[in-house]
Enzyme design. Structure first.
Site, PDB file in Angstrom:
ATOM      1  N   ASP A   1       0.800  -1.219   0.000  1.00 55.50           N
ATOM      2  CA  ASP A   1       0.000   0.000   0.000  1.00 55.50           C
ATOM      3  C   ASP A   1       0.841   1.280   0.000  1.00 55.50           C
ATOM      4  O   ASP A   1       0.341   2.354   0.337  1.00 55.50           O
ATOM      5  CB  ASP A   1      -0.953   0.009   1.200  1.00 55.50           C
ATOM      6  CG  ASP A   1      -0.231  -0.109   2.535  1.00 55.50           C
ATOM      7  OD1 ASP A   1       0.996  -0.304   2.535  1.00 55.50           O
ATOM      8  OD2 ASP A   1      -0.904  -0.013   3.579  1.00 55.50           O
ATOM      9  N   GLU A   2       2.101   1.179  -0.401  1.00 50.33           N
ATOM     10  CA  GLU A   2       2.974   2.350  -0.437  1.00 50.33           C
ATOM     11  C   GLU A   2       3.868   2.318  -1.670  1.00 50.33           C
ATOM     12  O   GLU A   2       4.295   1.242  -2.114  1.00 50.33           O
ATOM     13  CB  GLU A   2       3.875   2.409   0.798  1.00 50.33           C
ATOM     14  CG  GLU A   2       3.174   2.636   2.111  1.00 50.33           C
ATOM     15  CD  GLU A   2       4.178   2.761   3.249  1.00 50.33           C
ATOM     16  OE1 GLU A   2       4.899   3.769   3.316  1.00 50.33           O
ATOM     17  OE2 GLU A   2       4.239   1.815   4.050  1.00 50.33           O
TER      18      GLU A   2
END
Length: 409
Positions: A105-106
């Site tokens: 998620d990054e």
């Protein structure tokens, strides 16, 4: 510091929980926590409504429910998270080829060469946020700064749905008041060691003696001082050109502590098959086999052996790790098991010379072909029939492509 760079860090907000809330409108606006499917599970991600009650990642469900009795527990859909993540990262590639996947998620983006085409960095950031919101119904926080360290710091400053820009001329003043724990790379242990030296802010760290830092932290001391000054020259490394993978591994936290050797052997066979499948898929073999064990009291240790010839057949990996297990005198029930191969070499596609080796290799290839077509464990070892697959967790090393793309449940 390299002021000519423009780096963007994107962080999806409560990603797993937000995906669940988007999929089920009845969960929106409510405290939600995503958990695993096993009996022994913890909170993977909590929605911001749950975080307001103190619910956080790593808590047991009992702890979380005590803090927030109305908490809704949802079993995670890891396949959906990886699917959406891959689509988001593909979309980011439309703004720059320099996209480094940091976790599921990054991501970091180097926008330096994209500004002439797309305009200012904040314009690009708002476009990214709008596309993610319109297509997936999700929000993200974005930080923009002259380097990766500061971009990551900036994305944490306004959550959820934030956009923070740190211009080069503001770095020095920001470092004066920023706590050292806010910097990516300074965990609780390092923070405590630095505080022992009287260092609590980045300004303290940036002006501290290099000699003393090196004495306490070795070669990392010089790097810590630079971090305190907001200096980071590390490049954004696209996923396609990441450093060569050094090992193939898989581990699992067991649903209950194990003491029976037969049960332990079943899990080791399952893990060996998962490692072997990935190694064969990407045509690699490993000469070193590692067994990792975590006891019920969280004591963790590993044993490894370097073999005369590299291997990637599941049965060979299994025999190697069980041989390592046989050298141990287990003193406690086992909570976690892990299997890895390292010291990797390219696997030749040529069949082995000797008939038995050729037969086993052909058998592995046939099993892989069936499982590739019809799904994992369509064909498996007889002793694993009915055994739950260990692919519950998305590891931090997960990547959207290549050998690190573990096929999760």
């Amino acid at each position: 510091m390299s002021n000519h760079r423009t780096i963007l860090h994107l962080d999806m907000n409560a990603f797993f929980a937000s995906v669940e809330q988007q999929a089920d409108p009845s969960l929106q606006g409510k405290p939600v926590a995503v958990i695993g499917s096993g009996a022994r599970t913890i909170i993977t991600t909590a929605s911001y409504e749950a975080r307001a009650h103190g619910v956080g990642t790593g808590m047991t469900t009992h702890e979380a429910k005590r803090l927030c009795p109305e908490l809704i527990l949802v079993i995670g859909n890891n396949r959906e998270y990886t699917r959406i993540s891959k689509l988001i990262f593909e979309m980011l590639g439309q703004f720059t080829p320099l996209v480094e996947v940091f976790s599921i998620d990054e991501a970091f983006l180097d926008l330096t060469g994209s500004l002439r085409l797309f305009g200012r960095a904040d314009v690009i950031a708002r476009e990214i946020k709008a596309r993610i919101r319109d297509r997936f119904g999700l929000t993200c926080s974005i930080g923009i700064a002259p380097n990766k360290l500061l971009a990551k710091l900036a994305s944490d400053m306004q959550k959820p749905d934030g956009l923070t820009i740190i211009p080069p001329e503001n770095v020095a003043s920001l470092m004066k008041t920023t706590p050292i724990r806010s910097l990516c790379g300074i965990g609780p242990s390092t923070e405590q060691r630095l505080k022992y030296l009287g260092i609590s802010t980045c300004n303290d760290l940036g002006h501290f003696s290099s000699k003393i830092l090196t004495r306490h932290f070795g070669a990392m001391g010089a790097r810590l001082k630079q971090m305190g000054q907001g200096i980071d020259d590390s490049p954004v490394i696209p996923t396609t050109t990441e450093e060569e993978v050094k090992s193939v591994s898989h581990s699992t936290t067991l649903d209950h502590d194990l003491t029976n050797k037969d049960d332990i052997h079943k899990y080791l066979l399952m893990l060996s098959e998962m490692v072997g499948r990935r190694a064969r898929r990407y045509k690699t073999k490993g000469k070193t086999v590692t067994l990792t064990i975590r006891y019920a009291d969280f004591t963790t240790f590993s044993r490894q052996e370097t073999l005369p010839s590299p291997l990637n057949r599941s049965g060979d990996i299994y025999r190697a790790v069980t041989a390592l297990l046989d050298t141990l005198q287990l003193t406690q029930p086992i909570r976690l098991l892990g299997v890895a191969i390292s010291n990797l070499v390219h696997a030749s596609e040529q069949l082995p010379l000797f008939p038995e080796e050729r037969r086993l290799t052909t058998l592995s290839q046939a099993m892989d072909q069936v499982n590739d077509r019809f799904g994992e464990t369509t064909i498996t070892f007889g002793t694993l029939l009915g055994q739950d697959n260990c692919s519950h967790v998305i590891a931090p090393a997960w990547r959207p492509a290549g050998i690190r793309d573990v096929k999760v449940k």
